[in-house]
Design an enzyme around this catalytic site. Structure first.
Site, PDB file in Angstrom:
ATOM      1  N   CYS A 293      43.651  26.968  72.746  1.00  0.00           N
ATOM      2  CA  CYS A 293      43.152  25.707  71.699  1.00  0.00           C
ATOM      3  C   CYS A 293      43.095  25.438  70.064  1.00  0.00           C
ATOM      4  O   CYS A 293      43.918  25.550  70.115  1.00  0.00           O
ATOM      5  CB  CYS A 293      41.412  25.191  72.263  1.00  0.00           C
TER       6      CYS A 293
ATOM      7  N   LYS B 169      40.359  33.950  75.522  1.00  0.00           N
ATOM      8  CA  LYS B 169      40.051  32.622  74.657  1.00  0.00           C
ATOM      9  C   LYS B 169      38.847  33.853  74.087  1.00  0.00           C
ATOM     10  O   LYS B 169      37.586  33.595  74.150  1.00  0.00           O
ATOM     11  CB  LYS B 169      39.832  31.638  74.570  1.00  0.00           C
TER      12      LYS B 169
ATOM     13  N   GLU C 259      47.229  25.147  78.158  1.00  0.00           N
ATOM     14  CA  GLU C 259      45.880  25.562  78.081  1.00  0.00           C
ATOM     15  C   GLU C 259      45.168  25.044  79.739  1.00  0.00           C
ATOM     16  O   GLU C 259      45.821  23.876  79.673  1.00  0.00           O
ATOM     17  CB  GLU C 259      45.133  25.393  77.321  1.00  0.00           C
TER      18      GLU C 259
END
Length: 507
Positions: free
Chosen positions: A371, A321, A260
């Site tokens: 995440c 995301k 990330e």
């Protein structure tokens, strides 16, 4: 209420937190989770005639201690890296834990109010209320189900249930079993334990529904960029740009993954030719790469994204995301005053869609998540509605550097392991500081890089294709609604039975 009961509830809650990832070792302890919950069940057993107020208070204390003991590391992100005063950071963690604990307080107050007449009803109702409280915590206000009790069972006998009912279902069964343990002095409780054990044994004997694909060689990059330097132009940014570019150019594996925001700048902020050079590197040959990078601009908005590069592409693959982090990637209404007190690069990001297409490479369909998105199995499950295009491998790109060298790394690893069990798909993890690892479709960690080091994990993974698990089948169609309905119906049935039978008899 006696002080001893209060202390026991708090101690049991802390034990539940420790069961998720034992401090110092990081391993999950399924038996400790059962025992800690059984202690709470013993305090609230109908034979003790607890009032609804006692149930709510003891349940709230247990849950507050459990949750604060689980995600205490949020203090590190707010105080150490965010600059928030230590008392305020500690109060914020405790306040969040107490707020989320209110779901359990309300549920266990209701449990004591209904006072089930039989041990079987008590076990079913306790499991159903626990299920509903966990679902509420995991879905309301964008959801924060980190530390759900089921994660302690990735290595235990209840792990066999993951492919059928998922982590929430495991938590419900564990709660029902805990109430049976609290009544082991009665023979009917032993019958309940045996019955649940038989269900688990049958579930564990079910054959795999998917088949193995040829091995895929991997290089997982772990930059170990210090969090307090990661977004600093004079320190962490140039180090990250140089190291990741070199590692991506030198890689020889079939698939290379950088974590990330491995590239910590927007494309338009990079030196001319930087991103184009990486794309050109993977435009030919037999290799592909996934890397984390923020995307967007002031007009279209910003996203936390992963770019996929492979030969023969008209344009790079892109995953945005979906499940954003409150206070990190978006600021909830009325809380700008709180985030203004911290020195953290915060902003409002745009959400990607649920069920975005996988990154197709060779025989693999690679499904990225970023995440803590792997915390939400119901969202990952949206990709399984058509087995023909379902993912063969999950890839998690994370940065847990916000939480230092804490137990958060182990907790997140076990979360990824649970997703592998639920879907019978391997999970590959590339992180900034750890745990960079490969997890097979059985939830077993096969390779792992030493944490808080800069390096490359070279390994292989075998994707899985073909059928989908029962959990993947129903969660892809109906989300978590079947569990909601099951919990509500069980509560209604037990409530009706309690009214017919009258108050419980002491025992």
């Amino acid at each position: 209420m006696r002080l001893a009961q209060v202390l026991l509830a708090v101690a049991a809650g802390l034990a539940q937190a420790a069961s998720l990832a034992w401090p110092g070792g990081g391993q999950p302890l399924w038996w400790l989770q059962l025992l800690s919950l059984a202690l709470l069940a013993w305090l609230l057993r109908p034979a003790a005639r607890p009032t609804w107020r006692r149930g709510a208070l003891l349940g709230g204390l247990f849950a507050t201690a459990w949750l604060a003991g689980t995600f205490w590391w949020l203090f590190i992100s707010m105080h150490v890296y965010g600059g928030l005063a230590a008392p305020l950071a500690a109060a914020a963690v405790l306040g969040l834990a107490a707020f989320l604990a209110s779901y359990y307080a309300v549920g266990l107050g209701l449990f004591c109010h209904l006072a089930p007449a039989s041990q079987a009803q008590a076990a079913i109702l306790f499991g159903a209320i626990w299920l509903l409280a966990e679902l509420a915590r995991g879905t309301l206000w964008t959801g924060f189900p980190w530390g759900a009790g089921g994660y302690a069972h990735v290595d235990g006998p209840l792990s066999a249930l993951a492919r059928h009912v998922g982590v929430y279902g495991i938590g419900a069964v564990a709660a029902a079993l805990a109430m049976c343990i609290a009544h082991l002095h009665r023979w009917r409780a032993w019958a309940g334990v045996v019955a649940l054990g038989a269900i688990v044994a049958v579930a564990g004997r079910q054959p795999d529904v998917s088949h193995s694909l040829p091995p895929l060689s991997l290089e997982l990059l772990q930059g170990n960029i210090p969090q307090d330097e990661k977004f600093q132009p004079g320190s962490g940014v140039p180090v990250a740009l140089k190291w990741y570019a070199q590692a991506l150019r030198d890689a020889r594996a079939d698939l290379v993954v950088a974590p990330e925001t491995a590239i910590p700048l927007l494309p338009q902020q990079l030196l001319p030719g930087y991103l184009e050079g990486l794309q050109q590197r993977y435009a030919h040959g037999t290799q592909a790469a996934l890397l984390g990078i923020p995307m967007g601009d002031d007009i279209e908005g910003y996203t936390n994204s992963a770019l996929g590069m492979a030969p023969g592409q008209a344009a790079p693959y892109r995953y945005d995301k979906h499940h954003l982090v409150p206070f990190g990637e978006f600021i909830p209404p009325f809380f700008k005053w709180f985030t203004a007190m911290m020195n953290i690069p915060l902003g409002d990001f745009h959400r990607g869609a649920v069920g975005q297409p996988s990154f197709a490479w060779g025989a693999q369909r690679i499904a990225p998540n970023i995440c803590y998105e792997d915390l939400f199995g119901e969202e990952l499950g949206a990709r399984f509605i058509d087995p023909a295009i379902a993912p063969t491998v999950f890839v998690n790109l994370s940065n847990i550097g916000w939480f230092g060298d804490s137990i958060a790394i182990d907790q997140h690893l076990h979360i990824s392991r649970m997703r592998a069990l639920e879907f019978e798909r391997p999970m590959v993890r590339a992180t900034n500081t750890g745990a960079t690892a490969v997890i097979d479709h059985r939830g077993v960690v096969t390779h792992q890089l030493q944490r808080h080091t800069r390096g490359v994990l070279r390994a292989e993974v075998r994707g899985r294709a073909g059928g989908v698990t029962p959990y993947a089948w129903w969660v892809s169609r109906w989300g978590l609604w079947p569990l909601w309905m099951l919990g509500i119906l069980a509560c209604l049935a037990c409530a009706a039975g309690a009214r017919r039978a009258g108050p419980a008899t002491p025992g």
